[in-house]
Motif scaffolding. Sequence first.
Motif, short mmCIF file in Angstrom:
data_model
loop_
_atom_site.label_atom_id
_atom_site.label_comp_id
_atom_site.label_asym_id
_atom_site.label_seq_id
_atom_site.Cartn_x
_atom_site.Cartn_y
_atom_site.Cartn_z
N ALA A 263 -40.44 -46.84 65.44
CA ALA A 263 -40.03 -46.03 66.83
C ALA A 263 -38.62 -45.98 66.62
CB ALA A 263 -40.30 -47.04 67.90
N LEU A 264 -37.74 -46.81 65.95
CA LEU A 264 -36.39 -46.33 66.14
C LEU A 264 -36.01 -45.14 65.05
CD1 LEU A 264 -34.01 -49.50 66.31
CD2 LEU A 264 -33.83 -47.37 67.29
N PHE A 265 -36.75 -45.32 63.87
CA PHE A 265 -36.88 -44.11 63.00
C PHE A 265 -37.17 -42.67 63.48
CE2 PHE A 265 -37.53 -47.89 60.11
CZ PHE A 265 -36.04 -48.05 59.72
N GLN A 266 -38.42 -43.12 64.36
CA GLN A 266 -38.81 -41.89 64.69
C GLN A 266 -37.95 -41.14 66.01
OE1 GLN A 266 -41.84 -40.46 63.77
NE2 GLN A 266 -40.97 -38.60 64.72
N LEU A 267 -37.44 -41.97 66.71
CA LEU A 267 -36.56 -41.30 67.94
C LEU A 267 -35.29 -40.75 67.15
CD1 LEU A 267 -36.43 -41.62 70.80
CD2 LEU A 267 -34.75 -43.58 70.54
N ALA A 268 -34.77 -41.36 66.00
CA ALA A 268 -33.61 -40.53 65.52
C ALA A 268 -34.01 -39.26 64.83
CB ALA A 268 -33.10 -41.53 64.33
N MET A 269 -35.41 -39.18 64.27
CA MET A 269 -35.72 -38.07 63.57
C MET A 269 -36.15 -37.06 64.67
SD MET A 269 -37.91 -39.23 60.20
CE MET A 269 -39.12 -40.24 61.08
N ASP A 270 -36.72 -37.33 65.70
CA ASP A 270 -36.80 -36.23 66.80
C ASP A 270 -35.74 -35.85 67.21
OD1 ASP A 270 -39.59 -37.05 66.83
OD2 ASP A 270 -39.75 -38.37 68.49
N TRP A 271 -34.59 -36.59 67.45
CA TRP A 271 -33.24 -36.18 68.05
C TRP A 271 -32.80 -35.11 67.05
CZ3 TRP A 271 -28.36 -36.81 65.65
CH2 TRP A 271 -27.32 -36.30 66.27
N ALA A 272 -32.71 -35.55 65.79
CA ALA A 272 -32.09 -34.56 64.76
C ALA A 272 -33.11 -33.53 64.52
CB ALA A 272 -31.91 -35.56 63.67
N VAL B 235 -35.53 -33.47 62.32
CA VAL B 235 -35.95 -33.33 60.86
C VAL B 235 -37.28 -34.27 60.52
CG1 VAL B 235 -33.61 -33.35 60.29
CG2 VAL B 235 -34.39 -35.83 60.29
N GLY B 236 -37.65 -34.36 59.30
CA GLY B 236 -39.00 -34.93 58.94
C GLY B 236 -38.44 -36.45 58.05
N PHE B 237 -39.60 -36.99 57.65
CA PHE B 237 -39.26 -38.08 57.01
C PHE B 237 -38.59 -37.87 55.45
CE2 PHE B 237 -42.98 -39.45 59.67
CZ PHE B 237 -42.51 -40.67 60.18
N ALA C 182 -39.35 -51.70 55.86
CA ALA C 182 -39.72 -50.99 57.07
C ALA C 182 -39.57 -49.32 56.87
CB ALA C 182 -38.90 -51.23 58.28
N ALA C 183 -38.54 -48.92 56.29
CA ALA C 183 -38.19 -47.58 56.13
C ALA C 183 -39.53 -46.97 55.18
CB ALA C 183 -36.92 -47.29 55.98
N ARG C 184 -39.32 -47.69 54.05
CA ARG C 184 -40.17 -47.13 52.96
C ARG C 184 -41.57 -47.20 53.47
NH1 ARG C 184 -38.40 -50.48 47.76
NH2 ARG C 184 -39.37 -52.24 49.22
N LYS C 185 -42.15 -48.21 54.29
CA LYS C 185 -43.45 -48.19 54.90
C LYS C 185 -43.87 -47.14 55.72
CE LYS C 185 -46.64 -50.79 57.58
NZ LYS C 185 -46.88 -52.31 58.40
N HIS C 186 -42.78 -46.46 56.34
CA HIS C 186 -43.10 -45.51 57.34
C HIS C 186 -42.50 -44.05 56.64
CE1 HIS C 186 -44.17 -48.06 60.20
NE2 HIS C 186 -42.98 -48.91 60.20
N GLY C 187 -42.25 -43.94 55.26
CA GLY C 187 -42.18 -42.64 54.47
C GLY C 187 -40.81 -42.26 54.59
N LEU C 188 -39.82 -43.12 54.88
CA LEU C 188 -38.45 -42.71 54.33
C LEU C 188 -37.81 -43.35 53.05
CD1 LEU C 188 -38.87 -42.90 57.84
CD2 LEU C 188 -36.23 -43.30 58.08
#
Length: 241
Positions: free
Chosen positions: A161-170, A172-174, A190-196
């Motif tokens: 959720a935190l990664f997604q919120l940051a990307m939505d604000w910016a 940008v994509g994964f 956690a980041a790698r698991k979600h594609g970052l």
Amino acid sequence: MHQGQRIRLITIDLDDTVWPCAPVIRNAEQALYAWLTARAPRLTAFHDADSLRSHRFALIRERPDIAHDVTAVRLFALRALMDQFGYPQQLADAAMVEFQQCRNRVTPYADVRLALARLRKRYRLVSVTNGNAEVYNTPLSDSFHRSLTAAEAGAAKPDAALFQLAMDWAGVGFDETLHIGDDPLRDIEAARKHGLRAVWVNRDGLSWPEELSPPEFEVRDLHALAHWLDCQEDTEAADGI
């Protein structure tokens, strides 16, 4: 960088990545306990600092719906204790203000301010934390374009959720996002698991957990991170990407 994947957003963990956490929490809890001793002596006659911590952990088990919001957990725990010992709940609110002021008295690692200023010129920087430090009330108030907490996201890392919120604000994509953090599980895995992509900040020379795949890159401080990013972009430019 991988071909076609230019980094535009860097998400950065706070506690133990840009400042040491343990002494800050220890000092804040000591200040809070002294504050409570002066204003709620019946409470501190019954509870020492350790039992207050146990009481708070018990609340987390009872209220998993707020476990990601450490401010709410502390506040609800204090309100329950004020009720139990015959004090007004407003005293809990005032106690939380005292704690939060101390929580924001962080001392960034020596490399952080200059390195973040360097990175901020080229990337969108968003701090993402499971904690409750208020970045705008710390020495790093002008170091990030945005600062987000698990309380705002509705879930704590390793949730995405935190990664997604940051990307939505910016916007940008994964594949345009790089995460920086100190925790192998809650940050890097956690980041790698979600594609970052993710870089491990290993300030203390710790060993990487054997059960996890090694990180893409490991740095001792943020100056090394900035240098690595410069090298990556130089390689891209040479390859005509």
